[in-house]
Design a protein around this motif. Structure first.
Motif, PDB file in Angstrom:
ATOM      1  N   THR A 280       0.862  -0.035  -9.211  1.00 31.35           N
ATOM      2  CA  THR A 280       0.356   1.324  -9.222  1.00 31.35           C
ATOM      3  C   THR A 280      -1.117   1.312  -8.800  1.00 31.35           C
ATOM      4  O   THR A 280      -1.907   0.511  -9.307  1.00 31.35           O
ATOM      5  CB  THR A 280       0.496   1.968 -10.618  1.00 31.35           C
ATOM      6  N   VAL A 281      -1.461   2.237  -7.890  1.00 31.00           N
ATOM      7  CA  VAL A 281      -2.784   2.229  -7.266  1.00 31.00           C
ATOM      8  C   VAL A 281      -3.702   3.204  -7.995  1.00 31.00           C
ATOM      9  O   VAL A 281      -3.417   4.394  -8.094  1.00 31.00           O
ATOM     10  CB  VAL A 281      -2.690   2.608  -5.780  1.00 31.00           C
ATOM     11  N   ASN A 282      -4.803   2.694  -8.500  1.00 32.88           N
ATOM     12  CA  ASN A 282      -5.785   3.518  -9.198  1.00 32.88           C
ATOM     13  C   ASN A 282      -7.138   3.448  -8.490  1.00 32.88           C
ATOM     14  O   ASN A 282      -8.187   3.367  -9.108  1.00 32.88           O
ATOM     15  CB  ASN A 282      -5.930   3.058 -10.654  1.00 32.88           C
ATOM     16  N   TYR A 283      -7.094   3.504  -7.151  1.00 29.87           N
ATOM     17  CA  TYR A 283      -8.312   3.418  -6.346  1.00 29.87           C
ATOM     18  C   TYR A 283      -8.364   4.630  -5.430  1.00 29.87           C
ATOM     19  O   TYR A 283      -7.400   4.901  -4.700  1.00 29.87           O
ATOM     20  CB  TYR A 283      -8.297   2.120  -5.533  1.00 29.87           C
ATOM     21  N   PRO A 284      -9.451   5.416  -5.451  1.00 25.40           N
ATOM     22  CA  PRO A 284      -9.480   6.691  -4.730  1.00 25.40           C
ATOM     23  C   PRO A 284      -9.618   6.585  -3.215  1.00 25.40           C
ATOM     24  O   PRO A 284      -9.199   7.498  -2.501  1.00 25.40           O
ATOM     25  CB  PRO A 284     -10.688   7.404  -5.337  1.00 25.40           C
ATOM     26  N   ASN A 285     -10.194   5.511  -2.730  1.00 22.23           N
ATOM     27  CA  ASN A 285     -10.391   5.372  -1.293  1.00 22.23           C
ATOM     28  C   ASN A 285      -9.061   5.080  -0.602  1.00 22.23           C
ATOM     29  O   ASN A 285      -8.399   4.092  -0.930  1.00 22.23           O
ATOM     30  CB  ASN A 285     -11.384   4.241  -1.008  1.00 22.23           C
ATOM     31  N   PRO A 286      -8.642   5.907   0.358  1.00 23.16           N
ATOM     32  CA  PRO A 286      -7.363   5.688   1.040  1.00 23.16           C
ATOM     33  C   PRO A 286      -7.270   4.348   1.749  1.00 23.16           C
ATOM     34  O   PRO A 286      -6.171   3.887   2.058  1.00 23.16           O
ATOM     35  CB  PRO A 286      -7.292   6.843   2.048  1.00 23.16           C
ATOM     36  N   ASP A 287      -8.418   3.715   2.008  1.00 18.21           N
ATOM     37  CA  ASP A 287      -8.405   2.451   2.750  1.00 18.21           C
ATOM     38  C   ASP A 287      -7.627   1.358   2.029  1.00 18.21           C
ATOM     39  O   ASP A 287      -7.084   0.454   2.675  1.00 18.21           O
ATOM     40  CB  ASP A 287      -9.836   1.968   3.012  1.00 18.21           C
ATOM     41  N   TYR A 288      -7.579   1.413   0.693  1.00 18.33           N
ATOM     42  CA  TYR A 288      -6.837   0.374  -0.022  1.00 18.33           C
ATOM     43  C   TYR A 288      -5.349   0.449   0.318  1.00 18.33           C
ATOM     44  O   TYR A 288      -4.734  -0.551   0.720  1.00 18.33           O
ATOM     45  CB  TYR A 288      -7.035   0.502  -1.541  1.00 18.33           C
ATOM     46  N   ILE A 289      -4.778   1.620   0.187  1.00 10.73           N
ATOM     47  CA  ILE A 289      -3.359   1.790   0.507  1.00 10.73           C
ATOM     48  C   ILE A 289      -3.126   1.587   1.992  1.00 10.73           C
ATOM     49  O   ILE A 289      -2.158   0.943   2.405  1.00 10.73           O
ATOM     50  CB  ILE A 289      -2.880   3.189   0.077  1.00 10.73           C
ATOM     51  N   ARG A 290      -4.019   2.124   2.804  1.00  7.74           N
ATOM     52  CA  ARG A 290      -3.892   1.999   4.256  1.00  7.74           C
ATOM     53  C   ARG A 290      -3.886   0.527   4.689  1.00  7.74           C
ATOM     54  O   ARG A 290      -3.085   0.108   5.526  1.00  7.74           O
ATOM     55  CB  ARG A 290      -5.049   2.748   4.923  1.00  7.74           C
ATOM     56  N   THR A 291      -4.785  -0.257   4.092  1.00  3.87           N
ATOM     57  CA  THR A 291      -4.856  -1.689   4.433  1.00  3.87           C
ATOM     58  C   THR A 291      -3.550  -2.390   4.096  1.00  3.87           C
ATOM     59  O   THR A 291      -3.034  -3.188   4.884  1.00  3.87           O
ATOM     60  CB  THR A 291      -6.025  -2.358   3.675  1.00  3.87           C
ATOM     61  N   PHE A 292      -2.998  -2.082   2.917  1.00  2.33           N
ATOM     62  CA  PHE A 292      -1.739  -2.704   2.515  1.00  2.33           C
ATOM     63  C   PHE A 292      -0.603  -2.315   3.461  1.00  2.33           C
ATOM     64  O   PHE A 292       0.130  -3.172   3.962  1.00  2.33           O
ATOM     65  CB  PHE A 292      -1.393  -2.293   1.085  1.00  2.33           C
ATOM     66  N   LEU A 293      -0.456  -1.027   3.712  1.00  2.46           N
ATOM     67  CA  LEU A 293       0.669  -0.553   4.518  1.00  2.46           C
ATOM     68  C   LEU A 293       0.579  -1.012   5.971  1.00  2.46           C
ATOM     69  O   LEU A 293       1.601  -1.090   6.668  1.00  2.46           O
ATOM     70  CB  LEU A 293       0.752   0.977   4.464  1.00  2.46           C
ATOM     71  N   ASN A 294      -0.627  -1.346   6.418  1.00  2.41           N
ATOM     72  CA  ASN A 294      -0.788  -1.779   7.807  1.00  2.41           C
ATOM     73  C   ASN A 294      -0.551  -3.279   8.002  1.00  2.41           C
ATOM     74  O   ASN A 294      -0.588  -3.774   9.132  1.00  2.41           O
ATOM     75  CB  ASN A 294      -2.191  -1.428   8.309  1.00  2.41           C
ATOM     76  N   GLN A 295      -0.309  -4.002   6.921  1.00  2.00           N
ATOM     77  CA  GLN A 295      -0.056  -5.436   7.048  1.00  2.00           C
ATOM     78  C   GLN A 295       1.328  -5.679   7.654  1.00  2.00           C
ATOM     79  O   GLN A 295       2.253  -4.879   7.504  1.00  2.00           O
ATOM     80  CB  GLN A 295      -0.158  -6.122   5.688  1.00  2.00           C
ATOM     81  N   LYS A 296       1.466  -6.811   8.295  1.00  2.04           N
ATOM     82  CA  LYS A 296       2.707  -7.160   8.998  1.00  2.04           C
ATOM     83  C   LYS A 296       3.898  -7.209   8.027  1.00  2.04           C
ATOM     84  O   LYS A 296       3.803  -7.772   6.944  1.00  2.04           O
ATOM     85  CB  LYS A 296       2.532  -8.510   9.689  1.00  2.04           C
ATOM     86  N   ASN A 297       4.986  -6.596   8.456  1.00  2.00           N
ATOM     87  CA  ASN A 297       6.294  -6.642   7.767  1.00  2.00           C
ATOM     88  C   ASN A 297       6.356  -5.858   6.465  1.00  2.00           C
ATOM     89  O   ASN A 297       7.388  -5.903   5.770  1.00  2.00           O
ATOM     90  CB  ASN A 297       6.724  -8.092   7.494  1.00  2.00           C
ATOM     91  N   VAL A 298       5.304  -5.121   6.095  1.00  2.00           N
ATOM     92  CA  VAL A 298       5.339  -4.355   4.853  1.00  2.00           C
ATOM     93  C   VAL A 298       6.487  -3.345   4.862  1.00  2.00           C
ATOM     94  O   VAL A 298       7.214  -3.180   3.875  1.00  2.00           O
ATOM     95  CB  VAL A 298       3.990  -3.654   4.606  1.00  2.00           C
ATOM     96  N   SER A 299       6.662  -2.658   5.983  1.00  2.00           N
ATOM     97  CA  SER A 299       7.704  -1.623   6.049  1.00  2.00           C
ATOM     98  C   SER A 299       9.113  -2.190   5.917  1.00  2.00           C
ATOM     99  O   SER A 299      10.060  -1.451   5.639  1.00  2.00           O
ATOM    100  CB  SER A 299       7.581  -0.833   7.356  1.00  2.00           C
ATOM    101  N   ASP A 300       9.266  -3.510   6.095  1.00  2.00           N
ATOM    102  CA  ASP A 300      10.583  -4.131   5.935  1.00  2.00           C
ATOM    103  C   ASP A 300      11.011  -4.176   4.468  1.00  2.00           C
ATOM    104  O   ASP A 300      12.215  -4.252   4.175  1.00  2.00           O
ATOM    105  CB  ASP A 300      10.572  -5.567   6.482  1.00  2.00           C
ATOM    106  N   TYR A 301      10.030  -4.143   3.569  1.00  2.00           N
ATOM    107  CA  TYR A 301      10.350  -4.334   2.151  1.00  2.00           C
ATOM    108  C   TYR A 301       9.904  -3.194   1.236  1.00  2.00           C
ATOM    109  O   TYR A 301      10.477  -3.035   0.154  1.00  2.00           O
ATOM    110  CB  TYR A 301       9.693  -5.631   1.653  1.00  2.00           C
ATOM    111  N   VAL A 302       8.917  -2.436   1.639  1.00  2.00           N
ATOM    112  CA  VAL A 302       8.313  -1.437   0.749  1.00  2.00           C
ATOM    113  C   VAL A 302       8.837  -0.048   1.077  1.00  2.00           C
ATOM    114  O   VAL A 302       8.879   0.362   2.236  1.00  2.00           O
ATOM    115  CB  VAL A 302       6.772  -1.472   0.867  1.00  2.00           C
ATOM    116  N   ARG A 303       9.239   0.688   0.041  1.00  2.00           N
ATOM    117  CA  ARG A 303       9.842   2.009   0.219  1.00  2.00           C
ATOM    118  C   ARG A 303       8.951   3.160  -0.232  1.00  2.00           C
ATOM    119  O   ARG A 303       9.231   4.310   0.083  1.00  2.00           O
ATOM    120  CB  ARG A 303      11.171   2.082  -0.556  1.00  2.00           C
ATOM    121  N   GLY A 304       7.887   2.869  -0.972  1.00  2.00           N
ATOM    122  CA  GLY A 304       7.058   3.962  -1.438  1.00  2.00           C
ATOM    123  C   GLY A 304       5.738   3.492  -2.019  1.00  2.00           C
ATOM    124  O   GLY A 304       5.452   2.293  -2.073  1.00  2.00           O
ATOM    125  N   VAL A 305       4.938   4.468  -2.464  1.00  2.00           N
ATOM    126  CA  VAL A 305       3.607   4.213  -3.019  1.00  2.00           C
ATOM    127  C   VAL A 305       3.474   4.958  -4.337  1.00  2.00           C
ATOM    128  O   VAL A 305       3.777   6.153  -4.421  1.00  2.00           O
ATOM    129  CB  VAL A 305       2.495   4.674  -2.056  1.00  2.00           C
TER     130      VAL A 305
END
Length: 475
Positions: A280-305
């Motif tokens: 669970t993300v408790n950080y207000p800057n969108p860059d944290y989530i953005r950085t994670f979702l932009n990593q290679k192969n994340v969309s293969d395994y992750v369904r939500g935030v």
């Protein structure tokens, strides 16, 4: 003659209301879930109008829920079986809040009875000593009582901390003591072993990463054997905080490595259909989530935030940039045991913000607490139900009724609807093809409000400082 015409008009209005099957419930600080009159207007209204656009279907709604914790179950044990059943029914049964979601910690949390994991044997990479036996006596019975009332309850889980031996400071906590600048919460950790908030607290070495992925897989399988399906997993509670209770920080890049190279492949290898979400993300800057979702192969395994607390501030940007992911508010702001109308107002504002910015689910934190409302780390927080272990009295707080106003009619399969008032109104197309409108009157005075729905106008009276739900079924 005029009297007859008036009576016929009133009868016509009442028949229209009956045909539409419109019901309204209202809650104030002193009156709970009371039935209120709804008037179908035949002429133009002088009151402010709110349009509900039933043809503008927004995100799907998974529902509302609350969290199972050890201290809550312990509080319920002070009640008789009959009274305990009443509390559980108030949360999960048809006539109650009707929660459709449940959250459970993976091992200890700040509302468990101290530190523990499912494997405290150092460097047991094969998980030979893995065991959920403690949960079989506390958390699992709590969850199963809910499942008796709501067999389709969707459970999801997140850990507050990995086993201590997997962490860089080899401790369950990230810092020695103090809750936000106070002296509350001493845990006797040597301050020299405090972990900084902007680093990863997990040992990023292959053996530990593999072991932790196996740990999660065994957890999901063990719960399944005990009759509980974990539908979704978020690999870390409050990723960006270093409190004095169980915790672990992760850099976004490191979390992505764990998920894409270890956790996801382990679930696939073991044929587990448990969804993996970031959170669970408790950080207000969108860059944290953005950085994670932009990593290679994340969309293969992750369904939500999943976001909570300050993480909600990232929603307006993130849900627009990444519309293919699901979004959930994972933990209601806990407060400081106010348990009053001010807590209801804060929660209402958070719910409106979250649904207006893409979430499909909203989670309350502790459903039940004892009379102290305190965690093991001595922070007194809010709850929906408070059980006094000394007097055996049960108190349903204002937030209990807020969650009932939100959840009772809005069940899985509902859709958020577009409305013209984005501050004090939420509307849903419900799973039974009706319409549910939840509206708040923040004024100290009575307000009259007109809603325009599919060309029909209904007028309601909103009591001072009240939360209200209008349910309209199709003919």
């Amino acid at each position: 003659m005029k009297k007859i015409i008036s009576l016929l008009f009133v009868a016509g209005v009442l028949n229209t209301v009956a045909a539409q099957k419109i019901t309204m419930y209202s809650t104030t600080a002193s009156e709970r879930w009371t039935s209120q009159k709804v008037t179908v207007l035949k002429h133009a209204s002088q009151t402010p109008e709110v349009s509900v656009y039933t043809d503008s279907l927004l995100q799907h709604v998974t529902g509302f829920g609350g969290t199972f914790n050890e201290i809550g179950w312990n509080a319920l044990q002070s009640l008789s079986q009959e009274e305990r059943d009443k509390v559980m029914a108030s949360l999960f049964a048809e006539e109650g809040v009707r929660f459709s979601l449940g959250r459970t910690p993976v091992a200890c949390s700040d509302y468990s009875f101290g530190y523990y994991s499912y494997n405290d044997v150092k460097d047991d990479y094969t998980m030979r000593n893995f065991s959920i036996d403690r949960d079989r006596f506390i958390l699992i019975p709590y969850i199963k009582e809910a499942l008796k009332l709501r067999p389709d309850l969707k459970m999801w889980a997140s850990p507050w901390t990995p086993p201590a031996w997997m962490k860089v400071n080899e401790h369950y906590s990230q810092k020695s003591s103090g809750i936000e600048g106070t002296d509350i919460g001493h845990n006797r950790l040597d301050p020299a072993r405090n972990v900084l908030g902007n680093v990863t607290g997990f040992k990023m070495q292959q053996g530990y990463l593999q072991a932790y992925a196996l740990y999660f897989s065994k957890y999901v399988q063990a719960y399944k054997k005990n009759g509980i399906t974990i539908s979704m997993l978020m690999p870390q509670n409050e990723i960006a905080w270093t409190p004095c209770w169980p915790s672990c920080t992760w850099r976004a890049e490191d979390l992505a490595i764990f998920v894409t190279q270890y956790l996801g492949p382990q679930f696939k290898k073991d044929s587990l259909d448990t969804e993996i979400w970031m959170g669970t993300v408790n950080y207000p800057n969108p860059d944290y989530i953005r950085t994670f979702l932009n990593q290679k192969n994340v969309s293969d395994y992750v369904r939500g935030v999943g976001v909570q607390w300050t993480g909600m501030k990232a929603l307006p940007v993130i849900h627009k940039e990444y519309p293919s992911y699901g979004y959930m508010q994972t933990e209601n702001m806990c407060g400081n045991s106010e348990n009053d109308w001010s807590a209801l107002e804060r929660t209402w504002n958070a719910v409106v913000h979250c649904f207006n910015n893409g979430v499909g689910a909203y989670m309350y934190w502790n459903m039940v607490l004892d009379e102290t409302c305190k965690s093991w780390w001595d922070w007194a927080q809010n709850a929906m139900v408070i059980v006094d272990r000394n007097t055996r009295q049960v108190r349903y707080t204002d937030e209990f009724y807020l969650m009932k106003h939100l959840s009772h009619f809005v069940q899985p399969g509902s859709r958020l609807l577009k409305v013209s008032d984005h501050e004090n109104v939420l509307a849903f197309r419900t799973a039974d093809n009706g319409t549910a409108i939840v509206t708040y009157n923040s004024d100290e005075d009575t307000r009259f409000r007109t809603f325009v729905i599919d060309g029909k106008k209904i007028e309601v009276t909103l009591k001072p400082k009240s939360i209200n739900t209008i349910k309209m079924n199709d003919k």
